[in-house]
Design a protein around this motif. Structure first.
Motif, PDB file in Angstrom:
ATOM      1  N   GLY A  82      52.206  19.498-128.419  1.00  0.00           N
ATOM      2  CA  GLY A  82      50.509  19.046-129.792  1.00  0.00           C
ATOM      3  C   GLY A  82      50.542  18.134-128.845  1.00  0.00           C
ATOM      4  N   THR A  83      50.667  17.150-127.737  1.00  0.00           N
ATOM      5  CA  THR A  83      50.522  16.109-127.088  1.00  0.00           C
ATOM      6  C   THR A  83      49.629  16.172-126.111  1.00  0.00           C
ATOM      7  OG1 THR A  83      52.468  15.310-126.178  1.00  0.00           O
ATOM      8  CG2 THR A  83      51.931  14.719-128.482  1.00  0.00           C
ATOM      9  N   VAL A  84      49.817  17.864-125.193  1.00  0.00           N
ATOM     10  CA  VAL A  84      49.307  17.857-123.873  1.00  0.00           C
ATOM     11  C   VAL A  84      48.185  19.185-123.637  1.00  0.00           C
ATOM     12  CG1 VAL A  84      50.495  18.284-121.897  1.00  0.00           C
ATOM     13  CG2 VAL A  84      51.695  17.613-122.832  1.00  0.00           C
ATOM     14  N   ARG A  85      47.311  18.176-122.573  1.00  0.00           N
ATOM     15  CA  ARG A  85      46.503  19.729-122.349  1.00  0.00           C
ATOM     16  C   ARG A  85      46.606  19.965-121.133  1.00  0.00           C
ATOM     17  NH1 ARG A  85      40.937  18.523-125.161  1.00  0.00           N
ATOM     18  NH2 ARG A  85      40.640  20.708-124.721  1.00  0.00           N
ATOM     19  N   GLY A  86      45.244  20.992-120.702  1.00  0.00           N
ATOM     20  CA  GLY A  86      45.617  21.181-119.443  1.00  0.00           C
ATOM     21  C   GLY A  86      45.575  22.780-118.989  1.00  0.00           C
ATOM     22  N   ILE A  87      45.273  23.229-117.717  1.00  0.00           N
ATOM     23  CA  ILE A  87      45.066  24.411-117.197  1.00  0.00           C
ATOM     24  C   ILE A  87      46.125  24.061-115.981  1.00  0.00           C
ATOM     25  CG2 ILE A  87      44.139  26.276-116.159  1.00  0.00           C
ATOM     26  CD1 ILE A  87      41.781  25.762-118.303  1.00  0.00           C
ATOM     27  N   LEU A  88      47.292  25.253-115.762  1.00  0.00           N
ATOM     28  CA  LEU A  88      47.926  25.262-114.903  1.00  0.00           C
ATOM     29  C   LEU A  88      47.211  26.715-114.402  1.00  0.00           C
ATOM     30  CD1 LEU A  88      51.194  23.474-115.455  1.00  0.00           C
ATOM     31  CD2 LEU A  88      49.240  22.518-114.377  1.00  0.00           C
ATOM     32  N   VAL A  89      47.260  26.756-112.925  1.00  0.00           N
ATOM     33  CA  VAL A  89      47.308  27.733-112.176  1.00  0.00           C
ATOM     34  C   VAL A  89      48.599  28.784-111.425  1.00  0.00           C
ATOM     35  CG1 VAL A  89      45.503  29.786-110.765  1.00  0.00           C
ATOM     36  CG2 VAL A  89      44.675  28.615-112.571  1.00  0.00           C
ATOM     37  N   TYR A  90      49.696  29.544-111.646  1.00  0.00           N
ATOM     38  CA  TYR A  90      50.468  28.993-110.217  1.00  0.00           C
ATOM     39  C   TYR A  90      50.301  30.087-109.974  1.00  0.00           C
ATOM     40  CZ  TYR A  90      53.181  26.238-113.881  1.00  0.00           C
ATOM     41  OH  TYR A  90      53.756  25.347-115.124  1.00  0.00           O
ATOM     42  N   TYR A  91      51.679  29.883-108.002  1.00  0.00           N
ATOM     43  CA  TYR A  91      51.199  30.988-107.081  1.00  0.00           C
ATOM     44  C   TYR A  91      53.074  30.703-106.819  1.00  0.00           C
ATOM     45  CZ  TYR A  91      49.633  27.180-104.251  1.00  0.00           C
ATOM     46  OH  TYR A  91      49.879  25.768-103.789  1.00  0.00           O
ATOM     47  N   TYR A  92      53.249  31.490-105.723  1.00  0.00           N
ATOM     48  CA  TYR A  92      54.577  31.438-105.060  1.00  0.00           C
ATOM     49  C   TYR A  92      54.131  30.991-103.692  1.00  0.00           C
ATOM     50  CZ  TYR A  92      58.954  33.177-103.664  1.00  0.00           C
ATOM     51  OH  TYR A  92      60.083  33.204-102.711  1.00  0.00           O
ATOM     52  N   PRO A  93      55.303  30.092-103.793  1.00  0.00           N
ATOM     53  CA  PRO A  93      54.857  29.279-102.042  1.00  0.00           C
ATOM     54  C   PRO A  93      55.012  29.963-101.507  1.00  0.00           C
ATOM     55  CG  PRO A  93      57.109  29.219-103.394  1.00  0.00           C
ATOM     56  CD  PRO A  93      55.923  29.832-104.389  1.00  0.00           C
ATOM     57  N   GLY A  94      54.245  29.668-100.275  1.00  0.00           N
ATOM     58  CA  GLY A  94      54.163  30.691 -99.034  1.00  0.00           C
ATOM     59  C   GLY A  94      53.698  31.613 -98.933  1.00  0.00           C
ATOM     60  N   SER A  95      53.059  32.168-100.191  1.00  0.00           N
ATOM     61  CA  SER A  95      52.232  32.956-100.222  1.00  0.00           C
ATOM     62  C   SER A  95      50.774  32.554 -99.409  1.00  0.00           C
ATOM     63  CB  SER A  95      52.474  33.830-101.066  1.00  0.00           C
ATOM     64  OG  SER A  95      50.869  34.860-101.666  1.00  0.00           O
ATOM     65  N   THR A  96      50.214  32.543 -98.408  1.00  0.00           N
ATOM     66  CA  THR A  96      48.690  32.701 -98.170  1.00  0.00           C
ATOM     67  C   THR A  96      47.687  32.933 -99.606  1.00  0.00           C
ATOM     68  OG1 THR A  96      49.141  32.027 -95.833  1.00  0.00           O
ATOM     69  CG2 THR A  96      47.441  32.551 -96.344  1.00  0.00           C
ATOM     70  N   GLN A  97      47.476  34.422 -99.706  1.00  0.00           N
ATOM     71  CA  GLN A  97      46.231  35.131-100.428  1.00  0.00           C
ATOM     72  C   GLN A  97      46.874  34.613-101.666  1.00  0.00           C
ATOM     73  OE1 GLN A  97      47.914  38.253 -99.358  1.00  0.00           O
ATOM     74  NE2 GLN A  97      46.125  39.091 -98.829  1.00  0.00           N
ATOM     75  N   GLY A  98      48.250  34.444-102.430  1.00  0.00           N
ATOM     76  CA  GLY A  98      48.837  34.245-103.864  1.00  0.00           C
ATOM     77  C   GLY A  98      47.589  32.863-103.900  1.00  0.00           C
ATOM     78  N   ARG A 131      56.991  35.173-108.983  1.00  0.00           N
ATOM     79  CA  ARG A 131      58.509  35.265-107.671  1.00  0.00           C
ATOM     80  C   ARG A 131      59.006  37.009-107.687  1.00  0.00           C
ATOM     81  NH1 ARG A 131      61.952  33.640-111.062  1.00  0.00           N
ATOM     82  NH2 ARG A 131      63.058  35.587-111.430  1.00  0.00           N
ATOM     83  N   ARG A 132      58.564  37.652-108.217  1.00  0.00           N
ATOM     84  CA  ARG A 132      59.751  39.074-108.245  1.00  0.00           C
ATOM     85  C   ARG A 132      57.945  40.210-107.940  1.00  0.00           C
ATOM     86  NH1 ARG A 132      62.088  40.457-113.637  1.00  0.00           N
ATOM     87  NH2 ARG A 132      62.537  42.389-112.611  1.00  0.00           N
ATOM     88  N   VAL A 133      56.979  39.658-108.458  1.00  0.00           N
ATOM     89  CA  VAL A 133      56.026  40.441-108.230  1.00  0.00           C
ATOM     90  C   VAL A 133      55.794  40.836-106.569  1.00  0.00           C
ATOM     91  CG1 VAL A 133      55.051  40.856-110.355  1.00  0.00           C
ATOM     92  CG2 VAL A 133      54.496  39.179-108.494  1.00  0.00           C
ATOM     93  N   ARG A 134      55.923  41.774-105.754  1.00  0.00           N
ATOM     94  CA  ARG A 134      55.414  42.537-104.720  1.00  0.00           C
ATOM     95  C   ARG A 134      53.582  41.949-104.665  1.00  0.00           C
ATOM     96  NH1 ARG A 134      54.616  47.113-102.325  1.00  0.00           N
ATOM     97  NH2 ARG A 134      54.450  48.274-104.507  1.00  0.00           N
ATOM     98  N   ALA A 135      52.714  42.670-105.089  1.00  0.00           N
ATOM     99  CA  ALA A 135      51.368  41.786-104.336  1.00  0.00           C
ATOM    100  C   ALA A 135      51.456  40.318-104.474  1.00  0.00           C
ATOM    101  CB  ALA A 135      50.756  42.180-105.425  1.00  0.00           C
ATOM    102  N   PRO A 136      50.864  40.035-104.030  1.00  0.00           N
ATOM    103  CA  PRO A 136      50.291  38.234-104.354  1.00  0.00           C
ATOM    104  C   PRO A 136      49.592  38.078-105.805  1.00  0.00           C
ATOM    105  CG  PRO A 136      49.138  38.918-102.350  1.00  0.00           C
ATOM    106  CD  PRO A 136      49.455  39.779-103.430  1.00  0.00           C
TER     107      PRO A 136
END
Length: 246
Positions: A82-98, A131-136
């Motif tokens: 209950g004390t943390v706020r924010g938005i995280l948008v994750y991508y796979y390291p090394g994926s330029t498009q992601g 990590r496991r999807v083929r697409a960005p």
């Protein structure tokens, strides 16, 4: 036309502090996102609530998608509930498009989230849908559902969040962002063999279908002198000069 795999959370046991579940609210976000995707010519397939993360990954990998988009909300670790706020948008390291897609989504969400300095794109190898999807892949954690302020913000801003995400996706795919509008019927009006329906609103774009004179199409939207039309299962762009609106 670009196509994404849309994967709202299937986590029905993750409870929002003020009511509902992660699965429910993220599916409502996906519901709000769909009209924006269609309005700008982004096709999509979507998982269902009875699926799991694993089956969503399999379904995504079974298709030829340009992006995998996962919609989730977060929870703070034990001891910080209950004390943390924010938005995280994750991508796979090394994926330029992601990375590019994630950064565009994060930048767009900063414009509507009340604490923009707490919105960021970040690489990860810990999440299967990254990590496991083929697409960005872009995996959005849209606030913390154990935080009353974040939970209330998510629930009150589904359309604004959907619009912001769609705006980022159109920039990523190089498409005009268009607001949803009621569909209309149009009739192809050409004096030669057929009208080309193209992948993008550009005369040099690949042809995805052809329609002979008199063919009825559903007009989804308009940008400059181009119409976004649906012909059967095909969604594409046609010159407005050769379609008469009914």
């Amino acid at each position: 036309m670009p196509i994404i795999y849309l994967s709202p959370s299937t986590q029905e046991n993750n409870l929002y502090v003020n009511g509902g579940t992660e699965e429910q609210w993220m599916n409502r976000l996906a519901d709000a996102l769909e009209p924006y995707l269609t309005a700008s010519g982004i096709r999509y397939s979507r998982n269902t609530p009875d699926m799991t993360a694993a089956s969503s990954i399999r379904a995504s990998n079974a298709g030829d998608y340009d992006l995998h988009l996962a919609l989730h909300s977060n929870a703070a670790p034990e001891g910080r509930y209950g004390t943390v706020r924010g938005i995280l948008v994750y991508y796979y390291p090394g994926s330029t498009q992601g990375k590019r897609a994630a950064e565009l989504v994060a930048d767009s969400l900063k414009t509507i989230y009340p604490l923009p300095n707490k919105v960021r794109a970040e690489s990860t190898t810990a999440i299967g849908e990254v990590r496991r999807v083929r697409a960005p892949s872009v995996f959005i954690e849209l606030g913390y559902h154990d935080n009353p302020d974040d939970a209330a913000w998510i629930q009150s801003n589904l359309d604004a969040a959907a619009r912001s995400i769609a705006l980022a996706l159109t920039e990523y795919f190089g498409l005009p962002f268009l607001e949803p509008r009621p569909p209309r019927t149009g009739v192809v009006d050409v004096s030669w063999g057929y009208l080309n329906i193209r992948d993008r609103p550009d005369r040099s774009a690949p042809v995805v279908a052809q329609a002979v004179d008199g063919t009825r199409v559903t007009v989804v939207n308009r940008w400059e002198n181009w119409l976004l039309v649906r012909l059967g299962e095909v969604l594409g762009w046609a010159s407005a000069d050769f379609v008469t609106l009914l």
